[in-house]
Design a protein around this motif. Structure first.
Motif, short mmCIF file in Angstrom:
data_model
loop_
_atom_site.label_atom_id
_atom_site.label_comp_id
_atom_site.label_asym_id
_atom_site.label_seq_id
_atom_site.Cartn_x
_atom_site.Cartn_y
_atom_site.Cartn_z
N GLN A 96 -5.05 -57.55 86.92
CA GLN A 96 -4.35 -57.17 85.83
C GLN A 96 -3.21 -56.03 86.77
OE1 GLN A 96 -2.60 -56.00 83.67
NE2 GLN A 96 -3.25 -54.56 82.20
N ILE A 97 -2.11 -56.50 86.61
CA ILE A 97 -1.09 -55.56 87.35
C ILE A 97 0.14 -55.16 86.53
CG2 ILE A 97 -1.71 -55.89 89.81
CD1 ILE A 97 0.52 -57.90 90.10
N SER A 98 -0.11 -55.41 85.18
CA SER A 98 1.06 -55.38 84.30
C SER A 98 1.70 -54.12 84.18
CB SER A 98 0.84 -55.82 83.00
OG SER A 98 -0.23 -54.91 82.31
N LEU A 99 2.97 -53.99 83.49
CA LEU A 99 3.88 -52.74 83.54
C LEU A 99 4.01 -51.95 84.65
CD1 LEU A 99 2.46 -52.27 79.95
CD2 LEU A 99 4.75 -53.13 80.53
N ASN A 100 4.37 -52.62 85.72
CA ASN A 100 4.66 -52.03 87.16
C ASN A 100 6.00 -52.30 87.40
OD1 ASN A 100 2.34 -50.18 88.58
ND2 ASN A 100 1.51 -52.11 87.46
N SER A 101 6.59 -52.33 88.57
CA SER A 101 7.86 -52.53 89.01
C SER A 101 7.84 -53.53 90.09
CB SER A 101 8.75 -51.51 89.30
OG SER A 101 8.88 -50.53 88.44
N LEU A 121 0.50 -60.37 84.33
CA LEU A 121 1.54 -59.72 85.14
C LEU A 121 2.84 -59.24 84.28
CD1 LEU A 121 1.85 -62.57 87.86
CD2 LEU A 121 0.49 -60.68 87.81
N PRO A 122 2.54 -59.15 82.93
CA PRO A 122 3.82 -58.79 82.31
C PRO A 122 4.58 -57.47 82.72
CG PRO A 122 2.07 -59.38 80.66
CD PRO A 122 1.54 -59.46 82.29
N GLY A 123 5.90 -57.24 82.41
CA GLY A 123 6.41 -56.20 82.41
C GLY A 123 6.77 -55.77 83.93
N ASN A 124 7.10 -56.65 84.88
CA ASN A 124 7.32 -56.47 86.06
C ASN A 124 8.70 -57.23 86.45
OD1 ASN A 124 5.23 -55.05 87.71
ND2 ASN A 124 4.11 -56.40 86.43
N SER A 125 8.99 -57.44 87.75
CA SER A 125 10.29 -58.08 88.02
C SER A 125 10.16 -59.18 88.73
CB SER A 125 11.14 -56.98 88.74
OG SER A 125 11.47 -56.00 87.72
N PHE A 126 8.88 -60.13 88.37
CA PHE A 126 8.70 -61.30 89.27
C PHE A 126 9.61 -62.24 89.02
CE2 PHE A 126 4.42 -59.34 89.04
CZ PHE A 126 4.26 -59.27 90.52
N SER A 127 10.03 -63.10 90.11
CA SER A 127 11.10 -64.18 89.83
C SER A 127 10.67 -65.47 90.56
CB SER A 127 12.50 -63.71 90.35
OG SER A 127 12.31 -63.51 91.80
N GLY A 128 11.54 -66.53 90.34
CA GLY A 128 11.43 -67.76 91.20
C GLY A 128 10.52 -68.57 90.30
N ASN A 129 10.32 -69.81 90.71
CA ASN A 129 9.45 -70.82 89.80
C ASN A 129 7.96 -70.55 89.97
OD1 ASN A 129 12.19 -71.59 89.68
ND2 ASN A 129 11.89 -73.89 90.47
N ILE A 148 8.02 -60.86 80.16
CA ILE A 148 8.68 -59.75 80.54
C ILE A 148 8.75 -59.81 81.96
CG2 ILE A 148 9.54 -57.40 79.97
CD1 ILE A 148 7.46 -57.44 77.77
N ASN A 149 9.38 -60.86 82.62
CA ASN A 149 9.72 -61.01 84.05
C ASN A 149 11.00 -61.61 84.01
OD1 ASN A 149 7.48 -60.04 85.96
ND2 ASN A 149 6.24 -60.71 84.36
N GLN A 150 11.23 -62.33 85.30
CA GLN A 150 12.34 -63.15 85.51
C GLN A 150 12.11 -64.61 86.04
OE1 GLN A 150 15.14 -60.64 87.78
NE2 GLN A 150 14.15 -58.83 86.99
N PHE A 151 10.79 -65.09 85.71
CA PHE A 151 10.55 -66.37 85.98
C PHE A 151 11.58 -67.46 85.76
CE2 PHE A 151 6.21 -64.43 86.17
CZ PHE A 151 6.00 -64.69 87.40
#
Length: 503
Positions: A96-101, A121-129, A148-151
């Motif tokens: 559980q690492i939600s709501l970080n950057s 993992l919600p509330g971060n800036s992870f991206s990609g497939n 709430i990421n950028q997947f």
């Protein structure tokens, strides 16, 4: 050492506690980075550092904690990519690492955690497939929270292979494509969050499951652009359009302040000549009750950074009981809800509860009998495990006694904080028996505060409603009277009494 007022850095000298099994520093005011020295605690099984003000990156040295089973860094200000070293954490069950950057692609090392049950993992800036073989690499997941990421890219086609999956949320990303076939066959799935993506228009065969009765969308209605909720029904039986409309018109005549208002009904053919049937309801801005009961969803409850107070919980319970009592007693024909659970209880701006999906069990029973019987089969009630009355699992028809059982489970969940699907419950040991044992211990030790007595009485109502045999359960009218009495005696000065039974 959790839930204190600890400040400053985490002491690197903690690494000297070589026999430490559990390190819990959550819910404090700790700052700076996580010491890399913690990676020498080779026997550590649980590491909880959530709800602090920690910064810096995820220490690569934590990959040395090969016995670690649970890790919680949620609700901090950490950043950077998750190091590949986490691939050595093969015993991990909760990550559980939600709501970080945090940023970068989905952590490749996580794919190596085959025992993982809870990934948040919600509330971060992870991206990609996400990898196509996601579901095959993590086959034991129960909760997969990626919102709430950028997947980007498609939802992995192997996710429906995770038969244990209960909750999947990938809302607020940039996903494209269709929803994989097979979600509708997952026996335990009760939450599928896919909104706010760029998913294409799904056919009825693509979109097999969003709720027990249909798919819900947010929309605008009329020249005033009134915000509404649109439930598109997935009824398999063709024809009977007149009968369907007549049935829905009867629902429009069911009005109560604690029932979600049905605004209008749509029944026509789509562009492909397929029958299209939808119900348009008023929109509830504070979301569903389960968002407030599940800590990981607090951020979705219109950014409300708190949990419900006891008086608020009791108000909501009374609202729900009032709605059920109206459906059971005051309608021309008694209406059994048949699918009462937190996700079907919606809250308005004042946290007044409104019960949704009432009457849809009757629709399904009348227009798609096969699907109804499949949903309430001995294999378990899809999306409603833990809340459905035992008799439904043995082929029982919709009944008001079944609603009373579900309401009792709801009460127990709200006031114990325990989910009826908690891993600790198995066989005859369930939320009902757990609560009875808690009350038994409480009676032996004695409660010192009036609020303790109030909660005890509420739990007793929940127990009496959730008895195994229908004949042993309270009637909803009796439960409502008990709750009114408890509120008046123990919570009267902290809440507003609401007594309008059918306005």
């Amino acid at each position: 050492m959790s839930s204190n007022l600890l400040e400053g850095r985490i002491p690197p000298s903690l690494s000297n506690c070589s026999s430490l099994l559990i390190l819990d520093l959550s819910s404090n005011h700790l700052t700076h980075d996580v010491p890399s020295e913690l990676g020498s605690l080779s026997k550590l099984v649980m590491l909880y550092l959530g709800i602090n003000n920690l910064t810096g990156q995820f220490p690569a040295s934590l990959g040395n904690l090969t016995s670690l089973q649970e890790l919680d860094f949620g609700y901090n200000r950490m950043e950077g990519e998750i190091p590949d070293d986490v691939a050595r954490l093969t015993q991990m069950v909760i990550f559980q690492i939600s709501l970080n950057s945090f940023s970068g692609v989905f952590p490749p090392g996580v794919y190596n955690m085959s025992l993982l049950k809870y990934l948040s993992l919600p509330g971060n800036s992870f991206s990609g497939n996400l990898r196509d073989d996601f579901g095959d690499r993590l086959p034991n997941l129960r909760r997969l929270l990626l919102g709430i990421n950028q997947f980007t890219g498609a939802i992995p086609i192997t996710l429906p292979n995770i038969s244990s999956l209960e909750r999947f949320d990938t809302s607020d990303n940039h996903l494209t494509g269709s929803i994989p076939l097979g979600f509708g066959k997952l026996p335990n799935l009760w939450w599928l969050g896919i909104q706010y993506n760029s998913l294409g228009n799904n056919s009825s065969t693509d979109l097999e499951f969003l709720s027990n009765f249909g798919n819900v969308f947010k929309g605008l209605l009329g020249p005033e652009n009134k915000l509404v909720a649109v439930k598109v029904l997935n009824l398999l039986k063709h024809g009977s359009m007149k009968s369907f409309l007549a049935e829905c018109e009867a629902f429009k005549g069911i009005r109560h302040r604690n029932l979600v208002k049905l605004i209008t009904v749509c029944s026509s053919l789509d562009s492909k000549g397929n029958e299209f049937r939808a119900l348009v309801y008023e929109f509830m801005p504070k979301g569903s009750l389960d968002m407030w009961l599940q800590p990981e969803d607090l951020e979705r409850a219109n950014n409300q950074p708190r949990t419900l107070t006891l008086p608020e919980k009791l108000n909501i319970a009374i609202d729900v009981a009032s709605a059920l009592e109206y459906l059971h007693v005051h309608c021309h024909d008694p209406v059994a809800h048949c699918d009462l659970k937190p996700s079907n209880i919606l809250l308005d701006d004042d946290l007044t509860a409104h019960v949704s999906d009432f009457g849809l069990a009757r629709l399904l029973y009348k227009f798609d009998r096969e699907s109804f019987l499949n949903m309430f089969s001995s294999a378990g009630v899809r999306g409603t495990i833990g809340y459905a009355a035992p008799e439904y699992g043995m082929g029982g028809q919709p009944s008001i006694q079944g609603d009373v059982y579900s309401f009792g489970v709801l009460l127990l969940e709200m006031f114990t904080g325990k989910n009826p699907t908690d891993e600790s419950f198995a066989g005859d040991y369930n939320l009902h028996s757990y609560t009875k044992s808690v009350l038994s211990v409480n009676e032996e030790t004695g409660g010192s505060k009036a609020i303790d007595e109030g909660v005890r009485l509420v739990l007793q109502v929940g127990i009496r409603c959730s008895e195994e045999h229908p004949r042993d359960r309270m009637r909803m009218a009796e439960a409502l009277r008990e709750l009114f009495s408890i509120r008046s005696k123990f919570f009267g000065s902290n809440t507003t009494i609401r007594v309008n039974p059918s306005g």
